[in-house]
Enzyme design. Structure first.
Site, PDB file in Angstrom:
ATOM      1  N   GLY A  48       0.683  -1.305   0.070  1.00 24.28           N
ATOM      2  CA  GLY A  48       0.085  -0.061   0.079  1.00 24.28           C
ATOM      3  C   GLY A  48       0.777   1.296   0.192  1.00 24.28           C
ATOM      4  N   GLU A 103       3.997   4.003   5.893  1.00 24.60           N
ATOM      5  CA  GLU A 103       2.748   3.170   5.823  1.00 24.60           C
ATOM      6  C   GLU A 103       1.747   4.082   5.125  1.00 24.60           C
ATOM      7  OE1 GLU A 103       1.255   0.588   5.476  1.00 24.60           O
ATOM      8  OE2 GLU A 103       1.287  -0.656   7.313  1.00 24.60           O
ATOM      9  N   ASP A 104       0.852   3.374   4.364  1.00 26.83           N
ATOM     10  CA  ASP A 104      -0.346   4.020   3.756  1.00 26.83           C
ATOM     11  C   ASP A 104      -1.535   4.445   4.945  1.00 26.83           C
ATOM     12  OD1 ASP A 104      -1.206   1.166   4.313  1.00 26.83           O
ATOM     13  OD2 ASP A 104      -1.711   0.721   2.283  1.00 26.83           O
ATOM     14  N   ASP A 107      -5.283   1.747  10.658  1.00 22.35           N
ATOM     15  CA  ASP A 107      -6.594   1.604  10.949  1.00 22.35           C
ATOM     16  C   ASP A 107      -6.957   1.309  12.482  1.00 22.35           C
ATOM     17  OD1 ASP A 107      -9.408   1.329  10.822  1.00 22.35           O
ATOM     18  OD2 ASP A 107      -9.313  -0.470   9.228  1.00 22.35           O
ATOM     19  N   LYS A 135      -6.833   6.646  10.613  1.00 23.59           N
ATOM     20  CA  LYS A 135      -8.291   6.476  11.344  1.00 23.59           C
ATOM     21  C   LYS A 135      -8.179   6.594  12.847  1.00 23.59           C
ATOM     22  CE  LYS A 135     -10.221   3.909   7.394  1.00 23.59           C
ATOM     23  NZ  LYS A 135     -10.770   2.571   6.939  1.00 23.59           N
ATOM     24  N   PHE A 156     -14.191   3.143   4.545  1.00 22.87           N
ATOM     25  CA  PHE A 156     -13.433   2.584   3.850  1.00 22.87           C
ATOM     26  C   PHE A 156     -12.892   3.347   2.579  1.00 22.87           C
ATOM     27  CE2 PHE A 156     -11.892  -0.389   0.580  1.00 22.87           C
ATOM     28  CZ  PHE A 156     -11.043  -1.259   1.425  1.00 22.87           C
ATOM     29  N   ASP A 163      -6.150  -0.260  -1.861  1.00 24.11           N
ATOM     30  CA  ASP A 163      -6.984  -0.985  -2.918  1.00 24.11           C
ATOM     31  C   ASP A 163      -8.207  -1.409  -2.342  1.00 24.11           C
ATOM     32  OD1 ASP A 163      -5.640  -3.049  -1.113  1.00 24.11           O
ATOM     33  OD2 ASP A 163      -6.564  -4.414  -2.605  1.00 24.11           O
ATOM     34  N   ARG A 169      -5.791   0.909  -6.581  1.00 22.66           N
ATOM     35  CA  ARG A 169      -4.144   1.374  -6.156  1.00 22.66           C
ATOM     36  C   ARG A 169      -3.846   2.671  -7.016  1.00 22.66           C
ATOM     37  NH1 ARG A 169      -2.565  -2.065  -2.084  1.00 22.66           N
ATOM     38  NH2 ARG A 169      -2.844  -4.221  -2.165  1.00 22.66           N
TER      39      ARG A 169
END
Ligand code: IMP
Ligand code: MG
Length: 181
Positions: A48, A103-104, A107, A135, A156, A163, A169
């Protein structure tokens, strides 16, 4: 309203590429200042974070900057009940280094918490976390985020490296599914 359909779901535009670019430029500027003497090792968490890392790293001017790409493989062990996580591709010696994890998205924080545990065992001098999206309301594991592009709600998202079941992506903008706010 700009939307994109991936598989069976329709997502709507949340953040434009230009705004994401601006946030990444701001992160790079801060890192160039704060890590000036750190000879940082950037650890890109695939898949990601590939696009975020590419956008960010071009703007890092710190001497001695290094980049390594790693992947977290998780699978269920047949011999124990737990999930086994393995870090693939880490060849560098982290001892005494300033390591910046790219990191993308964070969560629940579960993936990052496991990664931190693993990397702390390699005795870096400092472990910093840079995530493009976060998040905070979804947090279940404590993760100290040092650099964050955008705090988001719990919906989401796809695009910018993230993705939905293999698709999305490549999108330069960020899209959201069924926003609740
Ligand atoms: P965690 O819950 O913090 O462990 O997040 C685990 C992983 O789930 C992230 O690294 C992403 O790959 C993925 N993920 C979490 N939220 C989203 C999302 O909104 N869109 C796409 N992938 C997500
Ligand atoms: Mg990820």
């Amino acid at each position: 309203m700009k939307t994109v359909t991936l598989h069976d779901k329709t997502f709507r535009l949340l953040l434009r590429a230009a705004d994401i670019d601006r946030a990444i430029a701001g992160m790079a500027e801060r890192m160039n200042r704060e890590l000036r003497d750190a000879r940082p090792l950037f650890l890109v968490i695939l898949n990601g974070a590939f696009m975020f890392a590419s956008d960010l790293i071009k703007q890092i001017t710190v001497p001695g900057t290094q980049i390594s790409f790693v992947k977290v493989a998780s699978y269920r062990s047949t011999r124990s009940s737990g999930e086994v996580r393995e870090l693939i591709g880490l060849n560098e010696d982290l001892a005494g280094r300033t390591v910046v994890i790219l990191e993308d998205i964070i969560d629940t924080g579960r993936s990052m918490a496991h990664l931190l545990d693993h990397l702390r065992g390699k005795h870096p001098d400092r472990l910093l976390i840079a995530t493009l999206f976060h998040k905070p309301a979804a947090a279940e594991y404590p993760v100290p985020v040092d650099y964050c592009g955008f705090p988001l709600g719990n919906d989401f998202i796809v695009g910018r490296g993230l993705d939905y079941d293999g698709l999305g992506r490549n999108l330069p903008d960020l899209y959201v599914l069924n926003p609740t706010v």
